[in-house]
Scaffold this motif. Structure first.
Motif, PDB file in Angstrom:
ATOM      1  N   GLN A 358     115.091   8.883   2.631  1.00 23.07           N
ATOM      2  CA  GLN A 358     115.450   7.609   3.145  1.00 23.07           C
ATOM      3  C   GLN A 358     114.951   7.163   1.831  1.00 23.07           C
ATOM      4  O   GLN A 358     115.262   6.066   1.270  1.00 23.07           O
ATOM      5  N   SER A 468     112.522 -10.054  14.721  1.00 24.99           N
ATOM      6  CA  SER A 468     113.446  -8.621  15.112  1.00 24.99           C
ATOM      7  C   SER A 468     114.565  -8.433  15.461  1.00 24.99           C
ATOM      8  O   SER A 468     114.370  -9.797  16.615  1.00 24.99           O
ATOM      9  N   GLN A 472     113.790  -3.121  18.952  1.00 26.28           N
ATOM     10  CA  GLN A 472     114.042  -2.928  17.133  1.00 26.28           C
ATOM     11  C   GLN A 472     112.192  -3.690  16.610  1.00 26.28           C
ATOM     12  O   GLN A 472     111.452  -4.608  16.529  1.00 26.28           O
ATOM     13  N   SER A 473     111.595  -2.770  15.537  1.00 34.29           N
ATOM     14  CA  SER A 473     110.276  -2.993  15.473  1.00 34.29           C
ATOM     15  C   SER A 473     110.833  -3.899  14.479  1.00 34.29           C
ATOM     16  O   SER A 473     111.205  -3.505  13.337  1.00 34.29           O
ATOM     17  N   THR A 476     111.312  -1.454  10.880  1.00 38.08           N
ATOM     18  CA  THR A 476     113.367  -1.827  10.630  1.00 38.08           C
ATOM     19  C   THR A 476     114.186  -2.759  10.437  1.00 38.08           C
ATOM     20  O   THR A 476     114.475  -2.969   9.706  1.00 38.08           O
ATOM     21  N   GLN A 479     113.040  -3.685   7.002  1.00 36.76           N
ATOM     22  CA  GLN A 479     114.026  -3.167   6.130  1.00 36.76           C
ATOM     23  C   GLN A 479     115.171  -3.347   5.630  1.00 36.76           C
ATOM     24  O   GLN A 479     116.122  -3.376   4.713  1.00 36.76           O
ATOM     25  N   SER A 480     116.347  -3.759   6.873  1.00 39.22           N
ATOM     26  CA  SER A 480     116.653  -4.151   7.264  1.00 39.22           C
ATOM     27  C   SER A 480     117.793  -5.775   6.423  1.00 39.22           C
ATOM     28  O   SER A 480     118.303  -5.431   5.728  1.00 39.22           O
ATOM     29  N   SER A 541     108.640  -1.020  19.209  1.00 42.58           N
ATOM     30  CA  SER A 541     109.513  -2.244  19.527  1.00 42.58           C
ATOM     31  C   SER A 541     110.176  -2.073  21.518  1.00 42.58           C
ATOM     32  O   SER A 541     109.082  -0.894  22.290  1.00 42.58           O
TER      33      SER A 541
END
Ligand code: U2F
Length: 566
Positions: A358, A468, A472-473, A476, A479-480, A541
């Motif tokens: 990643q 979120s 979704q956590s 994530t 991050q998105s 999540s």
């Protein structure tokens, strides 16, 4: 004041002798001394005007004590895990080079001596003040400190940092919550602040990322590497014969053998050669500098799925290899894999080395399904075709590690009581405004500047609030948006106004202990706040909730630090 020190003589003396693990660490410290010294000079220049307080630091390496069984030391020369020794050697060097006052302990006797607890008296409370500002230890060491300090450990635990390779999520760390909700494991439930756990890779922002270093190349070395790379030379990742026995490996080794010369560094005993195929050139377990030389020649470093998340792939990439590794579908975790079972995290491990996958990615790292022969074949051919440069993320250089550890030492504070909510500005009292403002051209909310005087690290100005998606956590969600979740900023968004700022209409507001809170349930139009700050968690999540997420920016190549964090 702490003054950078490049002479490592005193450190080597303190590390002691008599165990292979200690000798391995000392060899590493010696070999890397020059790199640390020049990194210290660069950081010193960068921080020029910063006052750095000199701390009294105890480092108690619990897993190396006889009392914990010390299963690692006898295996140092026999293919056992070395990742932990690499990390402890680097932590010790970083603390020493930063100029702190260091005491090292690798036995209970030394621990007692350092803490001033008389030996042989069982659990013995420490009556005076703690003679250290900081204690770095591991889970074994924590247990030993509990046994010998008894209840007084509770009083001092905000000074402790736990080096924890794979990480501990808040739900597992909170004793009462873990017990009630099935998160209890052999390791967790210490009721520490999540960021007191320090990991080997930035696995989860709930913990602090400690890391380690890999060697950097100078220009001449880079040129030599370019000149001497052997296009059809592969080194297999795995220093123990068992790592070569993973299911299905014959198939992909046969494909690899069609194109490349395969090398290994598998430990073997003279009388009993290891069970690796005859076409493999096995060098036996190599000393670190010799492994480095091998990696400088090789084009490919290939993982078979184990060990998980070790240092070697970073060393390979730093020496100009491409790292080819298997994708895990489904991902491995404590729920489905023996290795992770009982570890205090439900993190999903998506490949042998998720950090490489990643944070580094192509062209240095190729992650594929090893069961798909065509994909595997194509990857090998691509690797032989392309040219890659050696690469080392800044956070794994000596300077990067010094910078990060410096920032933690000077700023992380788990001892002062935190105000649960930010102080209310008196001008808000008549008509309380939302503390959040929408940045132009953005759907991300940021904290209004009139509250940014609130003491916090990372500073409140770094906060970006997001909701979120359901299921979704916050890891994530942030991050998105190109950001990272920052648990230290949860306390500022655990307020009703955060929901309205995000246009989430609450019919009711409750406050509960739940590691997913603060969160919004669309089905019931219910807003839930977090009751216990120890449960603030980026991980986790549920399809029922949209979580509220405190995100922040980060420095290029140094994910642990926000742009204004230094
Ligand atoms: C990881 O531990 P390992 O020790 O198995 O990790 P590796 O990535 O194999 O490498 C550790 C070091 O071993 C060195 C190499 C690395 O720095 O330079 N080495 C060597 O000196 N000679 C050789 O022939 C081959 C490698 C992880 F770090 C641990 O935290 C985990 O417990 C373990 C299991 O997942 O994996």
């Amino acid at each position: 004041q702490a003054v950078f020190q490049s002479d490592i003589g005193a450190l080597l003396e303190q590390v002691g002798a008599g165990k292979e693990s200690l000798s391995f660490m000392k060899r590493r410290i010696r070999r890397m001394a020059a790199q640390w010294a020049s990194a210290a000079r660069r950081l010193d220049d960068k921080l020029r005007n910063h006052w750095r307080e000199q701390k009294r630091i105890l480092v108690h390496v619990g897993f190396l004590t006889e009392e914990s069984g010390d299963v690692f030391s006898p295996k140092v020369l026999k293919g056992g895990p070395l990742g932990e020794m690499v990390q402890w050697a680097d932590i010790l060097t970083a603390l020493h080079v930063l100029g702190h006052n260091l005491k090292i302990s690798v036995s209970l006797k030394e621990l007692h001596g350092s803490l001033g607890v008389p030996p042989g008296r069982g659990s013995c409370p420490l009556t005076g003040p703690l003679p250290f500002d900081l204690i770095y230890t591991d889970y074994h060491g924590l247990q030993q400190m509990k046994q010998h300090m008894g209840l007084s450990l509770r009083k001092h635990k905000c000074h402790i940092r736990v080096i924890d390779t794979f990480g501990t999520e808040p739900a597992y760390n909170h004793e009462e919550y873990a017990t009630r909700h099935g998160y209890r494991t052999n390791w967790g439930y210490w009721n520490l602040h999540g960021q007191q756990y320090m990991t080997m890779f930035p696995h989860t922002p709930d913990n602090s990322f400690m890391g380690f270093v890999a060697e950097e190349l100078n220009e001449t070395e880079r040129l030599n590497i370019q000149r001497n790379k052997v296009n059809n030379m592969a080194v297999v990742y795995g220093k123990e014969a068992s790592m070569w026995k993973l299911q299905g490996k014959e198939k992909f080794l046969a494909i690899l053998n069609r194109y490349m010369e395969i090398h290994g560094t598998v430990y073997y005993e003279a009388q009993r050669p290891p069970e690796v195929p005859a076409f493999v050139k096995n060098h036996g377990l190599l000393p670190q500098p010799e492994l480095q030389q091998l990696l400088r020649k090789a084009k490919l470093f290939i993982g078979f799925g184990f060990p998980y998340e070790g240092p070697a792939p970073l060393e390979a990439i730093a020496n100009g290899c491409i790292f080819l590794q298997p994708k895990f579908n489904p991902p491995h975790s404590s729920l489905n894999h023996d290795f992770f079972r009982g570890k205090p995290t439900s993190r999903k491990v998506s490949s042998q080395h998720p950090y490489a996958e990643q944070y580094i990615g192509r062209p240095h790292v190729i992650t594929i399904d090893f069961n798909n022969s065509e994909e595997f074949d194509a990857a090998i051919r691509e690797i032989m075709r392309i040219n890659v440069q050696p690469f080392l993320p800044y956070e794994y250089t000596c300077e990067g590690m010094l910078e990060r550890v410096h920032a933690y030492i000077q700023n992380q504070d788990f001892c002062s009581p935190e105000a649960p909510f930010p102080p209310v500005n008196s001008s808000w009292l008549s008509s309380p405004p939302s503390p959040f403002v929408l940045l132009p051209n953005s759907s991300i909310l940021t904290w209004a500047s009139n509250a940014s005087s609130c003491p916090s690290w990372p500073p409140l100005s770094a906060l970006r609030l997001l909701a979120s998606l359901e299921g979704q956590s916050c890891v994530t969600a942030c991050q998105s948006a190109g950001l990272i979740c920052e648990p230290a900023l949860y306390r500022f968004i655990n307020i009703k106004e955060a929901f309205s700022a995000l246009d989430l209409q609450c019919d009711g507001v409750e406050s509960e202990m739940n590691h997913l809170f603060p969160a919004f349930s669309a089905e019931h139009a219910e807003c839930s706040l977090q009751q216990d700050p120890l449960l603030f968690s980026c991980a986790g999540s549920s399809a029922k909730y949209q979580r509220l997420c405190p995100c922040r920016d980060y420095r290029n190549g140094q994910v642990a630090l926000c742009r204004d964090c230094l």
